[in-house]
Design an enzyme around this catalytic site. Structure first.
Site, PDB file in Angstrom:
ATOM      1  N   GLU A  33       6.764   8.918   1.242  1.00  0.00           N
ATOM      2  CA  GLU A  33       5.347   9.143   0.933  1.00  0.00           C
ATOM      3  C   GLU A  33       5.115   9.080  -0.569  1.00  0.00           C
ATOM      4  O   GLU A  33       5.877   9.655  -1.347  1.00  0.00           O
ATOM      5  CB  GLU A  33       4.938  10.515   1.482  1.00  0.00           C
ATOM      6  CG  GLU A  33       3.543  10.559   2.016  1.00  0.00           C
ATOM      7  CD  GLU A  33       3.371   9.670   3.240  1.00  0.00           C
ATOM      8  OE1 GLU A  33       2.834   8.549   3.069  1.00  0.00           O
ATOM      9  OE2 GLU A  33       3.751  10.082   4.338  1.00  0.00           O
ATOM     10  N   ASP A 171       0.070   0.671   4.046  1.00  0.00           N
ATOM     11  CA  ASP A 171      -0.819   0.738   5.215  1.00  0.00           C
ATOM     12  C   ASP A 171      -1.121  -0.655   5.759  1.00  0.00           C
ATOM     13  O   ASP A 171      -1.087  -0.888   6.972  1.00  0.00           O
ATOM     14  CB  ASP A 171      -2.126   1.434   4.844  1.00  0.00           C
ATOM     15  CG  ASP A 171      -1.898   2.816   4.271  1.00  0.00           C
ATOM     16  OD1 ASP A 171      -0.754   3.302   4.326  1.00  0.00           O
ATOM     17  OD2 ASP A 171      -2.862   3.401   3.761  1.00  0.00           O
TER      18      ASP A 171
END
Ligand code: GLA
Length: 385
Positions: A33, A171
């Site tokens: 992340e 993404d």
């Protein structure tokens, strides 16, 4: 996904049939992340929650209607310019803009409807999914000949320049390149992807805190800037190239905040590799520890968690069948991801929902997700325009 609903919606809005239906999944990130804009590793899964667009070429302006969000601003595909389209239509408009720039081809105007079962504001990439759905739709209808990887890069450009969010590539790549039953170990520098299988007796659960998040938050861009500052300090192109020895060397020579941001990114990259190896070996306790360490690092060093995400992670860690859990996505609200033993799915969900409600005082929402194929055209007779 109720596709007959989509057909009826198109029929009642435009009185006819769509030429094609384009479908693009959201994603949930297992680990890695805030590493993508540092040229690092990420571990997303394209999930069976989608944005679906049913469209056909039209002589009139592009006119799109969303079942959830209503009618979007109309625009002429060939004339889209920065700052001219607002609201949700800026995602398709931005795709038209980047595709035109990249190919030099005149894109057809579209009329179409959009439906989605992807929760919005939960950190599972609804914006990348809408970009990719329109990317594959125009690619097909205007015969642009682009591959999904190219479309993902253009979708990121759309987000960075047209929408104005300085996101990394994770993404869009996940929505574009997902595969059924597999996670994606993506090197965001080279864009190489390995597809480690998700064991058949494991389930992925999206544990939505229902505290909506906002990606445009200046905090995201601020984190990015702090990472870039740290990389400059370490004398490397990106934090991907730094290691724990650099952290020791530069401790005390830079702001404590930038140092902690760097520590998160450097250790998170290492955790991503460790997770890959643990997954390959089926080492459940290692998976658990690595995912937990990721959450703690995001909470304490990167400071992108929040009360609800911490509460959700805590209740997941102690729930039956939990193989690992952490916040997923940019943070500041949104969802946790949990890996669990498939045979304890029900017990896990019941307990987590109940304990989260007790802890936070409001309802969360749990969704069991499957890994699916990336964005593609579902059906249609390819009337090109
Ligand atoms: C958002 C961005 C991604 C990535 C994540 C954090 O989802 O769009 O590029 O930076 O946050 O890992």
């Amino acid at each position: 996904m109720p596709l007959n609903l989509l057909g009826d919606f198109f029929q009642s809005t435009f009185h006819g049939d769509p030429a094609i239906v384009a479908i693009a999944p959201g994603r949930i990130n297992l680990i890695g992340e805030h590493t993508d804009y540092n040229d690092g590793f990420v571990f997303p899964v394209a999930i069976d929650r989608y944005v679906v667009a049913a469209v056909r070429p039209t002589q009139g302006p592009t006119r799109l209607v969303s079942l959830l969000a209503g009618e979007g601003q109309t625009f002429q595909t060939a004339e889209v310019a920065l700052g001219t389209v607002e609201g949700w239509a800026k995602y398709p408009a931005g795709m038209a803009w980047v595709l035109t720039q990249a190919t030099g081809k005149a894109l057809t105007n579209l009329e179409g409807v959009v439906v989605s079962n992807l929760p919005m504001g939960s950190g599972v990439s609804s914006s990348a999914a809408i970009e990719m759905a329109f990317g594959v739709a125009w690619n097909e209808l205007s015969a642009l000949g682009l591959g999904n990887k190219e479309l993902a890069l253009l979708a990121q450009k759309c987000e960075n320049t047209f929408v104005g969010v300085n996101c990394g590539i994770m993404d869009q790549m996940a929505s574009a390149m997902g595969r059924p039953d597999a996670a994606m170990f993506l090197d965001t520098r080279t864009l190489n992807i390995a597809y480690p299988p998700i064991p058949g007796d494991w389930s992925i659960v999206m544990c939505d805190t229902r505290r909506p998040r906002s990606l445009s938050d200046s905090a995201y861009n601020e984190r990015r800037a702090q990472c870039e500052e740290a990389a400059r300090m370490f004398g490397v192109a990106a934090l991907r190239d730094a290691n724990v020895e650099d952290l020791e060397t530069y401790a005390g020579q830079m702001s404590e905040t930038s140092w902690r941001r760097a520590r998160h990114v450097i250790t998170e990259n290492a955790r991503c590799i460790e997770f890959r190896d643990a997954l390959r070996a089926g080492d459940r306790s290692r998976v658990f520890e690595v995912m937990k360490a990721s959450h703690v690092s995001l909470r304490d060093d990167y400071e992108v968690s929040c009360h609800e995400l911490d509460a959700m992670a805590e209740v997941c860690w102690s729930a039956p069948g939990c193989l690992g859990a952490r916040m997923t996505g940019a943070g500041f609200g949104g969802a946790c991801v949990a890996l669990i033993s498939a045979n304890l799915e029900r017990e896990f969900c019941v307990q987590v929902e109940e304990r989260y409600r007790k802890s936070v005082g409001s309802e969360g929402r749990l969704l069991v997700c499957k890994a699916v194929q990336g964005a593609h055209v579902l059906a249609g007779d390819s009337q090109r325009g």
